[in-house]
Design a protein around this motif. Structure first.
Motif, PDB file in Angstrom:
ATOM      1  N   TRP A 107       0.822  -1.206   0.000  1.00 45.43           N
ATOM      2  CA  TRP A 107       0.000   0.000   0.000  1.00 45.43           C
ATOM      3  C   TRP A 107       0.862   1.265   0.000  1.00 45.43           C
ATOM      4  O   TRP A 107       0.448   2.305  -0.469  1.00 45.43           O
ATOM      5  N   ARG A 108       2.063   1.144   0.555  1.00 41.16           N
ATOM      6  CA  ARG A 108       2.942   2.323   0.621  1.00 41.16           C
ATOM      7  C   ARG A 108       3.567   2.635  -0.734  1.00 41.16           C
ATOM      8  O   ARG A 108       4.152   3.692  -0.925  1.00 41.16           O
ATOM      9  N   ALA A 109       3.440   1.688  -1.688  1.00 43.49           N
ATOM     10  CA  ALA A 109       3.963   1.933  -3.043  1.00 43.49           C
ATOM     11  C   ALA A 109       2.903   2.542  -3.958  1.00 43.49           C
ATOM     12  O   ALA A 109       3.196   2.912  -5.090  1.00 43.49           O
ATOM     13  N   LEU A 110       1.673   2.660  -3.465  1.00 40.19           N
ATOM     14  CA  LEU A 110       0.600   3.212  -4.303  1.00 40.19           C
ATOM     15  C   LEU A 110       0.807   4.706  -4.536  1.00 40.19           C
ATOM     16  O   LEU A 110       1.397   5.410  -3.714  1.00 40.19           O
ATOM     17  N   ASP A 111       0.287   5.173  -5.660  1.00 40.82           N
ATOM     18  CA  ASP A 111       0.276   6.607  -5.957  1.00 40.82           C
ATOM     19  C   ASP A 111      -0.957   7.205  -5.274  1.00 40.82           C
ATOM     20  O   ASP A 111      -2.070   7.114  -5.782  1.00 40.82           O
ATOM     21  N   VAL A 112      -0.762   7.779  -4.090  1.00 38.60           N
ATOM     22  CA  VAL A 112      -1.879   8.322  -3.304  1.00 38.60           C
ATOM     23  C   VAL A 112      -1.830   9.849  -3.354  1.00 38.60           C
ATOM     24  O   VAL A 112      -0.782  10.448  -3.141  1.00 38.60           O
ATOM     25  N   SER A 113      -2.959  10.471  -3.679  1.00 36.15           N
ATOM     26  CA  SER A 113      -3.006  11.934  -3.684  1.00 36.15           C
ATOM     27  C   SER A 113      -4.233  12.429  -2.915  1.00 36.15           C
ATOM     28  O   SER A 113      -5.202  11.695  -2.719  1.00 36.15           O
ATOM     29  N   PHE A 114      -4.139  13.674  -2.475  1.00 34.01           N
ATOM     30  CA  PHE A 114      -5.220  14.294  -1.713  1.00 34.01           C
ATOM     31  C   PHE A 114      -5.646  15.564  -2.445  1.00 34.01           C
ATOM     32  O   PHE A 114      -4.799  16.373  -2.806  1.00 34.01           O
ATOM     33  N   VAL A 115      -6.926  15.713  -2.657  1.00 33.48           N
ATOM     34  CA  VAL A 115      -7.443  16.861  -3.408  1.00 33.48           C
ATOM     35  C   VAL A 115      -8.274  17.720  -2.456  1.00 33.48           C
ATOM     36  O   VAL A 115      -9.322  17.269  -1.974  1.00 33.48           O
ATOM     37  N   PRO A 116      -7.812  18.935  -2.169  1.00 32.85           N
ATOM     38  CA  PRO A 116      -8.520  19.741  -1.168  1.00 32.85           C
ATOM     39  C   PRO A 116      -9.893  20.188  -1.663  1.00 32.85           C
ATOM     40  O   PRO A 116     -10.156  20.209  -2.868  1.00 32.85           O
ATOM     41  N   GLY A 117     -10.747  20.546  -0.720  1.00 35.55           N
ATOM     42  CA  GLY A 117     -12.099  20.991  -1.057  1.00 35.55           C
ATOM     43  C   GLY A 117     -12.550  22.093  -0.105  1.00 35.55           C
ATOM     44  O   GLY A 117     -11.889  22.380   0.888  1.00 35.55           O
ATOM     45  N   ILE A 118     -13.678  22.704  -0.427  1.00 37.40           N
ATOM     46  CA  ILE A 118     -14.249  23.748   0.435  1.00 37.40           C
ATOM     47  C   ILE A 118     -14.851  23.065   1.658  1.00 37.40           C
ATOM     48  O   ILE A 118     -15.843  22.342   1.548  1.00 37.40           O
ATOM     49  N   THR A 119     -14.257  23.291   2.814  1.00 33.76           N
ATOM     50  CA  THR A 119     -14.782  22.672   4.034  1.00 33.76           C
ATOM     51  C   THR A 119     -15.957  23.496   4.581  1.00 33.76           C
ATOM     52  O   THR A 119     -16.081  24.697   4.303  1.00 33.76           O
ATOM     53  N   ALA A 120     -16.825  22.810   5.350  1.00 35.05           N
ATOM     54  CA  ALA A 120     -18.102  23.404   5.765  1.00 35.05           C
ATOM     55  C   ALA A 120     -17.965  24.778   6.407  1.00 35.05           C
ATOM     56  O   ALA A 120     -18.736  25.687   6.115  1.00 35.05           O
ATOM     57  N   MET A 121     -16.966  24.964   7.277  1.00 35.83           N
ATOM     58  CA  MET A 121     -16.910  26.259   7.981  1.00 35.83           C
ATOM     59  C   MET A 121     -16.674  27.413   7.009  1.00 35.83           C
ATOM     60  O   MET A 121     -17.150  28.523   7.226  1.00 35.83           O
ATOM     61  N   LEU A 122     -15.954  27.168   5.909  1.00 33.19           N
ATOM     62  CA  LEU A 122     -15.723  28.231   4.928  1.00 33.19           C
ATOM     63  C   LEU A 122     -17.011  28.545   4.170  1.00 33.19           C
ATOM     64  O   LEU A 122     -17.317  29.706   3.896  1.00 33.19           O
ATOM     65  N   ALA A 123     -17.765  27.499   3.828  1.00 29.95           N
ATOM     66  CA  ALA A 123     -19.014  27.703   3.088  1.00 29.95           C
ATOM     67  C   ALA A 123     -20.056  28.408   3.960  1.00 29.95           C
ATOM     68  O   ALA A 123     -20.729  29.330   3.512  1.00 29.95           O
ATOM     69  N   VAL A 124     -20.154  27.998   5.223  1.00 31.43           N
ATOM     70  CA  VAL A 124     -21.112  28.638   6.130  1.00 31.43           C
ATOM     71  C   VAL A 124     -20.695  30.088   6.373  1.00 31.43           C
ATOM     72  O   VAL A 124     -21.508  31.013   6.305  1.00 31.43           O
TER      73      VAL A 124
END
Lengths: 237, 237
Positions: A107-124
């Motif tokens: 699993w540590r050899a996988l190509d893992v990425s994280f894509v940020p998003g608008i979190t609730a406190m910013l939208a509210v």
């Protein structure tokens, strides 16, 4: 092994749910995935695409979902885990990282990425003006992963030091008393006139935002029992 | 008055700068504006559109920029104020709200909206995994609007209560010593092994992310003197 593709896993923040908040990067990551994992209602908001499989799960099964998605990616697939809001804010990124750390070496050899998003406190906050305005903190009222005493200590510290406080996971069927207890706790340190904002489902048909005060917040919280999913409490806006 | 259009003002979060992070809502708000206001480098990242006027200003002129944009909107124009990241997180939303409160009555009749964006700590965190993971706070090291003693009190409170800490406005020519002093302060309460992440310009050509420890952070900070614009310090990821 010849011919084996290495798998990919993207942990994608889908924002508050409406497409107006979905970044192009998140949209592309969801479109290119062969398999989508996530909490059922989040998956339901992703457009259906031919040839893409879906694996919905319950919102209290984060660890099992992370492992299932990683196992699938390790078979060479391109997998996306859909996270409401931002995956790094009380969402799937931590569960994925923990599963990788404790999982098989592959699993540590996988190509893992994280894509940020608008979190609730910013939208509210955007619906209101600038309630986060100055220094602020984000605090989950879920005591699944930490003792309630630690939550109380953090509430006290944040209120005493004058941080605006965004409360995530404020109330649910499984978490009926925590929000009221948190308001009582904050009420010892902050004036009853301190503004409190409740918000949910920003940009969706069932959007709801309520502005009240700490003194009156318990009543509103009761009224929103089944709908309030995010709370911002703060002291000057 | 017959024929007078009422003005509109949108305070738009453009995220970390690359278009992959620009939400459709922010894109539409920028495209439909007749006039764009903002810090010069933020404006430079918005595509040029025919018939649109631009009013760049320096990054220390937030109050004057807010008033100029509101005056322009009050003439009946559709105006967008471009904010890097999220407008509600140490950016233009607060300056606009304050200008409206202290400005002429007519400004309170304007159609003002706020468009959330991906704020720096979310973009930096996504590059690393899940450093914000659990409860966290966001704290600006700028002492323009608050005394340094309050910043120290908040650093102490956040470190003592175990919040992950995201430091905004960490260092600049006008703010040369604050970051080092903050690290010293945190070093009294947190182990030297506490991870510290520096990040800037996520998704842009000059992106830079460095992971170090609190014990070594002062050296990295010096090395990044002209480039580090955002810092996340946290204690378990």
């Amino acid at each position: 092994m010849t011919g084996t593709m290495s798998g990919r896993l993207a942990v994608v923040g889908s924002g508050p749910g409406d497409r107006r908040y979905l970044t192009p990067e998140a949209d592309a990551a969801l479109a290119s995935a062969q398999a989508l994992y996530g909490y059922g209602p989040y998956l339901d908001r992703v457009p259906e695409r031919a040839g893409q499989s879906r694996y919905p799960s319950d919102n209290r099964e984060e660890g099992a979902r992370a492992e299932a998605a990683l196992r699938h990616a390790a078979q060479g697939a391109s997998v996306a885990v859909v996270s409401g809001g931002d995956p790094g804010v009380f969402a799937m990124a931590a569960a994925i990282c923990e599963a990788i750390e404790s999982g098989p070496e592959s699993w540590r050899a996988l190509d893992v990425s994280f894509v940020p998003g608008i979190t609730a406190m910013l939208a509210v906050a955007a619906r209101i003006g600038a309630p986060l305005g100055h220094d602020f903190c984000a605090l989950s009222l879920s005591d699944n992963l930490k003792p309630w005493e630690l939550i109380e200590r953090r509430l006290d510290a944040a209120a005493t030091a004058g941080f605006v406080i965004a409360l995530y996971n404020p109330i649910s069927r499984a978490r009926p008393w925590q929000l009221g207890t948190a308001f009582d706790r904050l009420g010892r340190l902050l004036p009853a006139s301190t503004p409190v904002i409740f918000g949910r489902a920003i940009g969706r048909d069932d959007e709801r935002v309520a502005v009240t005060t700490l003194g009156a917040a318990r009543v509103v919280a009761a009224d929103h029992y089944r709908v309030a999913t995010r709370v911002i409490g703060q002291d000057d806006f």
